[in-house]
Design a protein around this motif. Structure first.
Motif, PDB file in Angstrom:
ATOM      1  N   ARG A 232      -5.262  -5.476   5.947  1.00  0.00           N
ATOM      2  CA  ARG A 232      -6.497  -4.913   6.525  1.00  0.00           C
ATOM      3  C   ARG A 232      -6.658  -5.327   7.981  1.00  0.00           C
ATOM      4  O   ARG A 232      -7.028  -4.520   8.840  1.00  0.00           O
ATOM      5  CB  ARG A 232      -7.707  -5.370   5.705  1.00  0.00           C
ATOM      6  N   SER A 233      -6.358  -6.572   8.266  1.00  0.00           N
ATOM      7  CA  SER A 233      -6.547  -7.060   9.638  1.00  0.00           C
ATOM      8  C   SER A 233      -5.576  -6.398  10.610  1.00  0.00           C
ATOM      9  O   SER A 233      -5.880  -6.233  11.792  1.00  0.00           O
ATOM     10  CB  SER A 233      -6.382  -8.576   9.684  1.00  0.00           C
TER      11      SER A 233
ATOM     12  N   GLY B  35      -4.312  -3.326  10.058  1.00  0.00           N
ATOM     13  CA  GLY B  35      -4.440  -1.886   9.958  1.00  0.00           C
ATOM     14  C   GLY B  35      -3.218  -1.209   9.385  1.00  0.00           C
ATOM     15  O   GLY B  35      -2.882  -0.079   9.764  1.00  0.00           O
TER      16      GLY B  35
END
Length: 300
Positions: free
Chosen positions: A233-234, A236
Motif C-alpha cells: 500500500r505504501s 502503491g
C-alpha cells in the motif's frame, strides 16, 4: 527485466495448485488456454522478459510455447524445461491424479526426445523435475552419464523441506571429473527461505540459480501477511510485486520466475523490477509447516 522469467505451469494445463487464477479463460479448453498462453508470452516479450520455463508435466506448455516461438520467430528467448514428471490429467479439472513422477533413464530418454523435438535450439537448460533425497538418480550412474552428455546445460529443480540438502548433494555430483549439474531451480520466498544459504553457495560455485514460487503459489498475492500488504500500500503496488521484489533482492537469484495466469497478473508481477530493496520483518514459517500447507493446496 533481464532477471525476470515467465513460468508456464499455470497456463499449460487446466488445473494447478496456484491460488488466484481467476484471470484464466472460463472454459479452460485447449484452444482457450493456448490463446491465454500466447497473450501472456506476447506481453512478457514486449516488456523485455527473455526467459521462459516449462516442463513435460505442464500439460501442453511445451507445445504452446513451441507454437508461439514458431509464430513469432524471436531469436533471443532462452527456454528451460524439465523432465521426470508426466502429465496424466487428461485435460480434466477433476482428475484424480494430474502428474506422475519417475526419475529413470527410460523416462529421461523419452522426455528429452519430446522436449528437444518441440523446442529445438531455444532449449538451453534441461532440468530434473523436483529432485528429492530419495530420487533413484543419485544411485544411477548411467542416468548421470546420459545427463552429463546432453548438448545443453543440465540442472534440477527442488521441492520440500529438504531442498538445501538436495542442492548441495546434487551440485557435488561428478562423472569422469565433470560436474553433472550447473543450474538449480528452487522454491524461495519470504515464507520459505530455508534454501537460501545453499543457493548462495551454488551461485558462488558458478551454478545458475533460478527461483520458482516466489509468491508461494499465489498465497502472497491473495492472502498477504499484513507487513507485505502494508508495504504494498505504501508503495502503491500489489503484494505480488513486493513478494517478487524480495526475491530479486537476493544477490544469488539470477532468474526469478513469474507464474502469471494472465496479462494483468503479469503486469503487476513485473512491477517488482523497479522496487529495489524491501524492508520486511522475518515472515518465515517452519519449512515443514510451509510444505505441509503447500501439499494441501487443491488442484483447481
Amino acid at each position: 527485466m533481464n532477471r525476470l522469467g515467465l513460468g508456464l505451469a499455470a497456463l499449460g494445463r487446466p488445473a494447478y495448485i496456484n491460488v488466484g487464477r481467476s484471470e484464466l479463460p472460463p472454459s479452460r479448453s485447449v484452444d482457450a488456454m493456448r490463446d491465454a498462453s500466447w497473450a501472456v508470452l506476447d506481453a512478457a516479450y514486449e516488456a523485455g522478459v527473455r526467459w521462459v520455463d516449462v516442463a513435460r508435466s505442464y500439460g501442453l506448455a511445451e507445445e504452446f510455447l513451441a507454437g508461439w516461438l514458431a509464430s513469432r520467430s524471436p531469436d533471443d528467448v532462452t527456454v528451460s524445461s524439465k523432465w521426470g514428471y508426466a502429465y496424466v490429467g487428461d485435460w480434466r479439472l477433476d482428475a484424480a491424479v494430474h502428474e506422475e513422477k519417475s526419475h529413470t533413464l527410460d523416462r529421461f530418454r523419452t522426455q528429452w526426445g519430446e522436449s528437444s523435438a518441440l523446442l529445438g535450439s531455444h532449449l538451453a537448460l534441461y532440468q530434473v523435475h523436483s529432485l528429492t533425497p530419495d530420487s533413484p538418480l543419485f544411485d544411477d550412474p548411467a542416468l548421470q552419464d546420459a545427463l552429463a552428455a546432453l548438448p545443453v546445460r543440465v540442472g534440477f529443480s527442488t521441492s520440500g523441506p529438504g531442498q538445501a540438502d538436495v542442492v548441495r548433494r546434487a551440485l557435488a555430483l561428478e562423472r569422469h571429473g565433470v560436474r553433472v549439474f550447473t543450474a538449480v531451480q528452487s522454491t524461495w520466498n519470504i515464507l520459505e527461505p530455508s534454501v537460501g544459504p545453499a543457493l548462495a553457495e551454488a551461485h558462488e560455485a558458478g551454478a545458475h540459480v533460478l527461483v520458482k514460487e516466489g509468491m508461494a503459489n499465489g498465497r502472497l498475492a491473495v492472502e498477504p501477511p499484513e507487513p507485505v500488504a502494508a508495504l504494498a500500500r505504501s508503495l502503491g503496488v500489489g503484494p505480488d510485486a513486493v513478494a517478487l521484489a524480495a526475491v530479486l533482492a537476493q544477490p544469488w537469484a539470477e532468474t526469478v520466475l513469474s507464474g502469471a495466469a494472465g496479462t494483468q497478473q503479469l503486469a503487476s508481477n513485473l512491477v517488482a523490477a523497479g522496487i529495489g530493496e524491501v524492508d520486511l520483518p522475518s515472515l518465515a514459517e517452519p519449512a515443514a509447516v510451509y510444505w505441509k500447507h503447500r501439499s494441501a493446496l487443491a488442484w483447481a
